[in-house]
Design a protein around this motif. Structure first.
Motif, PDB file in Angstrom:
ATOM      1  N   ILE A   7       0.593  -0.607   0.129  1.00 34.74           N
ATOM      2  CA  ILE A   7      -0.217  -0.054  -0.137  1.00 34.74           C
ATOM      3  C   ILE A   7       1.430   0.658   0.190  1.00 34.74           C
ATOM      4  CG2 ILE A   7      -1.524   1.393   1.523  1.00 34.74           C
ATOM      5  CD1 ILE A   7      -3.063  -1.763   2.660  1.00 34.74           C
ATOM      6  N   PRO A   8       0.870   1.911  -0.784  1.00 36.76           N
ATOM      7  CA  PRO A   8       1.665   3.614  -1.088  1.00 36.76           C
ATOM      8  C   PRO A   8       1.250   4.556  -0.133  1.00 36.76           C
ATOM      9  CG  PRO A   8       0.015   3.057  -2.948  1.00 36.76           C
ATOM     10  CD  PRO A   8      -0.223   1.767  -1.869  1.00 36.76           C
ATOM     11  N   ILE A   9       2.041   4.060   1.099  1.00 37.37           N
ATOM     12  CA  ILE A   9       1.238   5.115   1.956  1.00 37.37           C
ATOM     13  C   ILE A   9       2.489   5.377   2.983  1.00 37.37           C
ATOM     14  CG2 ILE A   9      -0.224   5.555   3.608  1.00 37.37           C
ATOM     15  CD1 ILE A   9      -1.287   6.750   1.252  1.00 37.37           C
ATOM     16  N   ILE A  10       2.790   6.696   3.616  1.00 33.84           N
ATOM     17  CA  ILE A  10       3.659   6.868   3.941  1.00 33.84           C
ATOM     18  C   ILE A  10       3.227   7.284   5.546  1.00 33.84           C
ATOM     19  CG2 ILE A  10       6.045   7.542   5.191  1.00 33.84           C
ATOM     20  CD1 ILE A  10       6.570   6.898   2.032  1.00 33.84           C
ATOM     21  N   HIS A  11       3.499   7.276   6.442  1.00 34.11           N
ATOM     22  CA  HIS A  11       3.081   7.551   7.944  1.00 34.11           C
ATOM     23  C   HIS A  11       3.957   8.026   8.129  1.00 34.11           C
ATOM     24  CE1 HIS A  11      -0.804   4.868   8.687  1.00 34.11           C
ATOM     25  NE2 HIS A  11       0.375   3.338   7.188  1.00 34.11           N
ATOM     26  N   CYS A  12       3.353   9.744   9.024  1.00 40.46           N
ATOM     27  CA  CYS A  12       4.036  10.516   9.013  1.00 40.46           C
ATOM     28  C   CYS A  12       3.251  10.948  10.726  1.00 40.46           C
ATOM     29  CB  CYS A  12       4.404  11.652   8.322  1.00 40.46           C
ATOM     30  SG  CYS A  12       5.515  12.901   8.733  1.00 40.46           S
ATOM     31  N   ALA A  13       4.210  10.765  11.724  1.00 41.51           N
ATOM     32  CA  ALA A  13       3.839  11.498  12.998  1.00 41.51           C
ATOM     33  C   ALA A  13       3.100  12.892  12.979  1.00 41.51           C
ATOM     34  CB  ALA A  13       4.524  11.783  14.091  1.00 41.51           C
ATOM     35  N   ASP A  14       3.810  13.780  11.933  1.00 41.19           N
ATOM     36  CA  ASP A  14       3.365  14.762  11.232  1.00 41.19           C
ATOM     37  C   ASP A  14       2.590  15.731  10.444  1.00 41.19           C
ATOM     38  OD1 ASP A  14       5.139  16.471  13.697  1.00 41.19           O
ATOM     39  OD2 ASP A  14       6.381  16.976  12.164  1.00 41.19           O
ATOM     40  N   CYS A  15       2.481  14.481   9.786  1.00 35.69           N
ATOM     41  CA  CYS A  15       1.577  14.659   7.868  1.00 35.69           C
ATOM     42  C   CYS A  15       0.388  14.271   8.057  1.00 35.69           C
ATOM     43  CB  CYS A  15       2.393  15.102   7.223  1.00 35.69           C
ATOM     44  SG  CYS A  15       4.316  15.772   6.882  1.00 35.69           S
ATOM     45  N   GLY A  16       0.967  12.609   8.932  1.00 36.97           N
ATOM     46  CA  GLY A  16      -0.425  11.873   9.035  1.00 36.97           C
ATOM     47  C   GLY A  16       0.271  11.165   7.624  1.00 36.97           C
ATOM     48  N   GLU A  17      -0.649  10.085   7.338  1.00 31.47           N
ATOM     49  CA  GLU A  17      -0.547   9.978   5.334  1.00 31.47           C
ATOM     50  C   GLU A  17      -0.606  10.173   5.019  1.00 31.47           C
ATOM     51  OE1 GLU A  17      -4.889   8.597   5.730  1.00 31.47           O
ATOM     52  OE2 GLU A  17      -4.926   6.917   7.322  1.00 31.47           O
ATOM     53  N   VAL A  18       0.733  10.040   4.204  1.00 34.34           N
ATOM     54  CA  VAL A  18       1.006  10.894   2.799  1.00 34.34           C
ATOM     55  C   VAL A  18       0.752   9.512   1.734  1.00 34.34           C
ATOM     56  CG1 VAL A  18       2.843  12.079   2.300  1.00 34.34           C
ATOM     57  CG2 VAL A  18       2.267  12.476   4.992  1.00 34.34           C
ATOM     58  N   PRO A  19       0.660   9.447   0.991  1.00 35.95           N
ATOM     59  CA  PRO A  19       1.040   8.831  -0.518  1.00 35.95           C
ATOM     60  C   PRO A  19       2.328   9.205  -1.597  1.00 35.95           C
ATOM     61  CG  PRO A  19      -1.014  10.388  -0.797  1.00 35.95           C
ATOM     62  CD  PRO A  19      -0.010  10.837   0.562  1.00 35.95           C
ATOM     63  N   VAL A  20       2.742   7.783  -1.459  1.00 38.18           N
ATOM     64  CA  VAL A  20       3.869   7.757  -2.089  1.00 38.18           C
ATOM     65  C   VAL A  20       3.911   8.887  -3.836  1.00 38.18           C
ATOM     66  CG1 VAL A  20       5.607   6.925  -2.890  1.00 38.18           C
ATOM     67  CG2 VAL A  20       4.910   5.589  -0.714  1.00 38.18           C
ATOM     68  N   PRO A  21       4.939   9.925  -3.616  1.00 38.62           N
ATOM     69  CA  PRO A  21       4.113  10.873  -5.415  1.00 38.62           C
ATOM     70  C   PRO A  21       4.361   9.591  -5.899  1.00 38.62           C
ATOM     71  CG  PRO A  21       5.747  11.838  -3.563  1.00 38.62           C
ATOM     72  CD  PRO A  21       5.311   9.966  -3.082  1.00 38.62           C
ATOM     73  N   ASP A  22       3.987  10.102  -7.192  1.00 36.49           N
ATOM     74  CA  ASP A  22       3.211   8.838  -8.312  1.00 36.49           C
ATOM     75  C   ASP A  22       5.107   8.857  -9.079  1.00 36.49           C
ATOM     76  OD1 ASP A  22       0.697   8.597  -7.780  1.00 36.49           O
ATOM     77  OD2 ASP A  22       0.309   9.810 -10.261  1.00 36.49           O
ATOM     78  N   ASP A  23       5.436   9.719  -8.585  1.00 35.03           N
ATOM     79  CA  ASP A  23       6.632   9.529  -9.182  1.00 35.03           C
ATOM     80  C   ASP A  23       7.703   8.411  -8.557  1.00 35.03           C
ATOM     81  OD1 ASP A  23       7.515  11.280  -7.852  1.00 35.03           O
ATOM     82  OD2 ASP A  23       8.236  12.737  -9.192  1.00 35.03           O
ATOM     83  N   GLN A  24       7.751   8.546  -7.901  1.00 33.31           N
ATOM     84  CA  GLN A  24       8.165   7.505  -6.812  1.00 33.31           C
ATOM     85  C   GLN A  24       7.753   5.721  -6.952  1.00 33.31           C
ATOM     86  OE1 GLN A  24       9.294   8.563  -2.810  1.00 33.31           O
ATOM     87  NE2 GLN A  24       9.440  11.016  -3.899  1.00 33.31           N
ATOM     88  N   LEU A  25       6.379   5.943  -7.565  1.00 29.91           N
ATOM     89  CA  LEU A  25       6.441   4.478  -7.596  1.00 29.91           C
ATOM     90  C   LEU A  25       7.323   3.945  -8.552  1.00 29.91           C
ATOM     91  CD1 LEU A  25       2.292   5.260  -7.960  1.00 29.91           C
ATOM     92  CD2 LEU A  25       3.806   4.429  -5.744  1.00 29.91           C
ATOM     93  N   PRO A  26       7.139   2.247  -8.454  1.00 26.90           N
ATOM     94  CA  PRO A  26       6.415   1.200  -7.676  1.00 26.90           C
ATOM     95  C   PRO A  26       7.484   1.296  -6.113  1.00 26.90           C
ATOM     96  CG  PRO A  26       8.074   0.270  -9.676  1.00 26.90           C
ATOM     97  CD  PRO A  26       7.753   1.611 -10.082  1.00 26.90           C
ATOM     98  N   VAL A  27       6.347   1.522  -5.323  1.00 29.93           N
ATOM     99  CA  VAL A  27       6.866   0.705  -4.186  1.00 29.93           C
ATOM    100  C   VAL A  27       7.464  -0.494  -4.114  1.00 29.93           C
ATOM    101  CG1 VAL A  27       6.765   0.869  -1.639  1.00 29.93           C
ATOM    102  CG2 VAL A  27       5.863   2.684  -2.728  1.00 29.93           C
ATOM    103  N   THR A  28       8.885  -1.293  -4.637  1.00 25.75           N
ATOM    104  CA  THR A  28       9.149  -3.079  -4.458  1.00 25.75           C
ATOM    105  C   THR A  28       8.369  -3.406  -3.418  1.00 25.75           C
ATOM    106  OG1 THR A  28      11.085  -2.295  -5.242  1.00 25.75           O
ATOM    107  CG2 THR A  28       9.380  -2.534  -7.089  1.00 25.75           C
ATOM    108  N   LEU A  29       8.458  -4.807  -3.641  1.00 23.52           N
ATOM    109  CA  LEU A  29       8.448  -5.854  -1.963  1.00 23.52           C
ATOM    110  C   LEU A  29      10.199  -5.619  -1.620  1.00 23.52           C
ATOM    111  CD1 LEU A  29       6.016  -8.360  -3.016  1.00 23.52           C
ATOM    112  CD2 LEU A  29       5.878  -6.634  -1.099  1.00 23.52           C
ATOM    113  N   PRO A  30      10.228  -5.406  -0.463  1.00 22.47           N
ATOM    114  CA  PRO A  30      11.664  -5.773  -0.011  1.00 22.47           C
ATOM    115  C   PRO A  30      11.828  -7.404  -0.731  1.00 22.47           C
ATOM    116  CG  PRO A  30      10.183  -5.836   1.508  1.00 22.47           C
ATOM    117  CD  PRO A  30       9.164  -5.244   0.567  1.00 22.47           C
ATOM    118  N   ASP A  31      13.699  -7.973  -0.624  1.00 24.23           N
ATOM    119  CA  ASP A  31      13.488  -9.006  -0.935  1.00 24.23           C
ATOM    120  C   ASP A  31      13.477  -9.576  -0.040  1.00 24.23           C
ATOM    121  OD1 ASP A  31      14.326 -11.982  -2.077  1.00 24.23           O
ATOM    122  OD2 ASP A  31      16.177 -11.112  -2.397  1.00 24.23           O
ATOM    123  N   MET A  32      12.334 -10.975   1.079  1.00 26.44           N
ATOM    124  CA  MET A  32      12.632 -11.687   1.676  1.00 26.44           C
ATOM    125  C   MET A  32      11.801 -13.166   1.275  1.00 26.44           C
ATOM    126  SD  MET A  32       9.924  -8.873   3.811  1.00 26.44           S
ATOM    127  CE  MET A  32      10.113  -9.629   5.777  1.00 26.44           C
TER     128      MET A  32
END
Ligand code: ANZ
Ligand code: ZN
Length: 815
Positions: free
Chosen positions: A434-459
């Protein structure tokens, strides 16, 4: 059948189709052909293809190939729904990455599909687990988020204790996890939702466009959306400042409310319970938490509940009624509280009788007193004991009471839906982050379109084991990021999306699979969409098929698609069973598709599936005979091989009897394929094959042009179900190019004229007329025709008569 070796034909033609890209849809803007889009629900890559796949894709291919034959530019794509739990479970077991299992299975299935001869356009292949696919899930999520259609909220959610993840309501079937069958429990969690409820009314209204969907499917969706009309009524609760809302479909029964019930798990119950009642309430609440909705609502379940120690005031007559908490009232439906009218609602009556609460009849229905019989009377009747409503019918009373409530500001007419918002967070690894970043100050911040995709880490391996929190939470480097807004320390959302997000728009991606400027090229979707025919299982009625409709409407509102319904026509295939039962490991009645193909050949297996019955019906593999299908195919191929005339011979001078059979068959098969009675179409092809055989052996012989005409028509029609045999036959008939584009034959009306027989009409033993009639004429029709004959009429004047009819050849009129 020595000369018919299916494996040899398969190897030969599969290779040619691939080399020539036979089934590729044309992207040429100047291609004058009208377009058609045929789609089968894309597979999940769990192992090799099974019999169920064999059936769906055989059915879909009949439609796709029929359109190709008719001269349409057909899009028939394939891809994989390749995120999901089984890959993860396999990875944990093998200490591997889910991608390994997933892509290995995809290769296996792709090879099997090629062998199975489905007319796919392979150039459009997609896998939802590819970053260049799921990137667009994230992009779409951002659009939904901007529009307020994706939001996070806390609440009780369905939890599968086995898969250790939440589930959408649609994934809970009879209280069990749709995937693994474990009993679903409720947990309090903060999760992401799609606001599908905003589209509830449109999801209903637009069903008007779905006239070519099975009625059963529409009914399931309609019930799932569950629209009802009634009223919101405000009740004061003693000791509480704000009035409490209830939703009722029967505001006419308001004078019959004798108690009030709050859902035991609603915040309101906890708020208003008195100190004396609290202990009893809390222990009851703990008991109920263990139950699923289905168990809670089961009508045969003994009613349970606790008194909350307070009273509510009926807004129309000021009566004090006790407030209870119970599990048969749900916290997430209506307002989570009800006015109970035991005389006219069975659940309320069961509860009243169990706890000794009063029963007051307010609608006189002519049936016995519910308090005595235990049977509530929910039907029509005349209002009694209801002040201003007395004497009115139910419908009149509903209108009247709503008016009264509205004037007094104590309620209003209301519409309610059973549909809930779509819970999309999953606490598992193998899905779209889910392309959301939780910030204590800004709340729920979407990952900007130009930084997509948020890929899965290697696990891999154990790290993926379900722990009740998402495995992604333990990938610290991945989780800890800068806030895109304030650059302060922040954390990624660690849940992944429900895989039904992936499948809600994949059919649009097929129109431009490599597109990099968006999820799909809007222009291409305008050209191909919506899907003309979709084929897939009824089990997706309130899941994929509802979600896709919702996504399409949102995309329509975003101006990205110009239609509001994605699937014009829908076919739900039956299941392949064996010995009357679903195939299962425990029953040991599984049939392996690959083995069937090895034994009988692709065409025989496909023909058997199609010939077994209407596509909607289950196929019992114990009742069918792929061996006879194979024999039939050998017979057709022999007919095609024996044709002894030039490919360009004119059919005009051919044997008329055979030509008539051929043209009748073409006419019927066309109608049968259009109406999706594919099994009967196959039966007609079999009849034509016999007629051609007879013509060769004991008729005009293999050199007669009518025999070629029959054989060519057969090759084209047969290509819908048995493409390898048809292709081989076409070649042996001396035709060039793939039979797939042989061109659907057109019946010549002159050859469709019914045969007629001569009927003799006698009056008193003398022949007075001869009539040309259909061989199928009924006795009644023939009697009427004979009596209407002018030649006969003069002999009948004044004659008392008896009419003896022997259809179709004789009518004898005697005094
Ligand atoms: C009084 C009444 C009298 C009702 C009567 C029915 C018959 P549908 O059609 O499904 O919308 N209800 C409302 N909220 C509820 C909840 N959270 N949990 C369980 N039941 C709930 O049904 C609406 C009816 O279901 C409402 O109308 C309410 O009972 C009940 F003779 O109100 B009725
Ligand atoms: Zn911030």
């Amino acid at each position: 059948v020595s000369e018919y070796d299916p494996q040899v034909l398969q190897a030969k033609w599969q290779q040619r189709w691939e080399a020539q890209d036979t089934y590729r849809a044309s992207e040429d803007a100047d291609d004058p052909r009208e377009r058609r889009y045929m789609l089968d629900m894309f597979p999940y890559p769990s192992g090799d293809l099974h019999m169920g796949h064999g059936e769906v894709f055989a059915i879909g291919d009949v439609v796709a190939r029929y359109w190709m034959q008719q001269g349409y530019n057909v899009l028939h794509p394939i891809g994989w729904d390749s995120f999901g739990l089984p890959a993860e479970n396999a990875a944990i077991k093998r200490n591997a990455h889910p991608a390994e299992w997933t892509y290995a299975n995809i290769e296996t299935q792709a090879n099997s599909f090629r062998r199975y001869g489905i007319s796919f356009d392979w150039s459009r292949r997609l896998h939802t687990s590819d970053p260049d696919y799921y990137r667009w899930n994230q992009w779409l999520f951002n659009r939904f988020f901007e529009r307020g259609l994706a939001y996070r909220k806390g609440g009780l959610v369905n939890w599968c204790p086995n898969d250790q993840t939440v589930l959408a309501n649609e994934q809970v079937v009879a209280g069990k996890c749709e995937r693994c069958g474990a009993d679903v429990i409720r947990r309090e969690l903060t999760q992401w939702y799609f606001r599908i409820t905003d589209y509830a009314q449109r999801l209903l209204d637009d069903m008007a466009q779905l006239g070519e969907w099975p009625e059963r499917l529409l009914t399931m969706q309609r019930n799932w959306i569950g629209r009802s009309e009634g009223a919101d009524v405000l009740f004061e609760v003693e000791g509480r400042d704000e009035p409490v809302h209830v939703y009722t479909t029967r505001p006419d029964t308001l004078f019959g409310a004798t108690f009030f019930v709050v859902a035991v798990d609603a915040a309101l119950a906890d708020e208003i319970v008195t100190d004396e009642q609290r202990a009893e309430f809390e222990s009851y609440r703990a008991e109920v938490a263990k139950l699923s909705d289905i168990e809670r609502l089961a009508t045969d379940k003994e009613k349970t509940g606790v008194f909350l120690g307070r009273h509510a005031i009926n807004p129309v007559n000021g009566e004090r009624i006790p407030v209870w908490a119970a599990d048969y009232v749900l916290s997430d439906y209506g307002h989570g509280a009800i006015m109970a009218v035991p005389a006219h609602d069975q659940r309320d009556l069961d509860f009243a009788l169990k706890f000794g609460l009063p029963v007051k009849v307010v609608v006189h229905t002519g049936l016995a007193d519910p308090g005595e019989t235990g049977e509530a009377t929910p039907g029509e009747g005349t209002l009694v004991n209801s002040g201003p409503l007395d004497g009115l019918t139910k419908t009149e009373a509903i209108a009247k009471i709503i008016e009264i409530l509205e004037v007094d500001g104590r309620g209003a007419g209301a519409v309610n839906f059973r549909l809930r918002d779509w819970l999309l967070s999953r606490q598992r690894f193998w899905g779209t982050p889910i392309p959301i970043i939780h910030c204590a100050d800004c709340g729920e911040v979407p990952v900007p379109d130009d930084q997509l995709p948020v890929t899965l880490p290697d696990m891999r391996g154990e790290a993926l084991a379900p722990k009740g929190v998402s495995p992604l939470a333990s990938a610290e480097e991945w989780v800890n990021v800068e806030c895109p807004k304030c650059s302060g320390p922040a954390k990624r959302d660690t849940d992944t999306m429900d895989t039904f997000v992936d499948s809600s728009w994949y059919f649009l991606r097929y129109c431009s699979p490599g597109y990099t400027d968006g999820p799909f090229d809007v222009e291409q979707v305008r050209k191909w969409g919506p899907i003309d025919q979709y084929v897939g299982g009824i089990e997706h009625a309130v899941l994929h098929l509802l979600y896709s409709r919702f996504f399409t409407k949102v995309l329509h509102d975003m101006g990205m698609v110009d239609f509001t319904e994605p699937f014009k026509r829908m076919l739900n295939q039956g299941q392949v069973i064996n010995g009357g039962k679903a195939m299962s490991k425990s029953l040991g009645n599984g049939v392996d598709l690959g083995q069937q193909i090895d034994d009988f050949g692709v065409d025989a297996v496909r023909l058997t599936m199609i010939f077994a019955g209407p596509p909607e019906d289950d196929i019992d593999w114990a009742d069918v005979s792929p061996a006879s299908s194979q024999k039939f195919l050998a017979r057709v191929l022999r007919v095609m091989s024996e044709v002894d005339s030039a490919p360009d011979v004119s059919f005009e001078g051919g044997d008329v009897a055979l030509r008539k059979v051929t043209h009748h068959t073409i006419d019927e098969v066309t109608k049968l394929v259009e109406s999706q009675r594919f099994n009967v179409a196959v039966a007609r092809m079999m009849e034509l094959t016999s007629a051609a055989r007879k013509a060769i052996d004991s008729g005009p012989g293999a050199g007669d042009p009518a025999v070629r005409e029959a054989a060519q028509a057969l090759a084209v029609m047969l290509s819908l179900v048995a493409p390898y045999t048809a292709e081989e036959g076409w070649e042996r008939l001396g035709r060039t190019g793939s039979v797939a584009f042989g061109g659907w034959p057109v019946a010549d009306p002159a050859l469709l004229v019914q045969e007629s027989v001569t009927c003799v009409v006698q009056v008193a033993g003398k022949v007075r007329d001869r009539l040309e009639v259909s061989p199928d004429i009924t006795e009644d029709e023939l009697r009427a025709l004979a009596l209407a004959s002018e030649k006969v009429a003069s002999y009948l004047e004044g004659m008392p008569r008896k009419v003896i009819v022997r259809a179709p050849k004789l009518v004898n009129i005697v005094p």
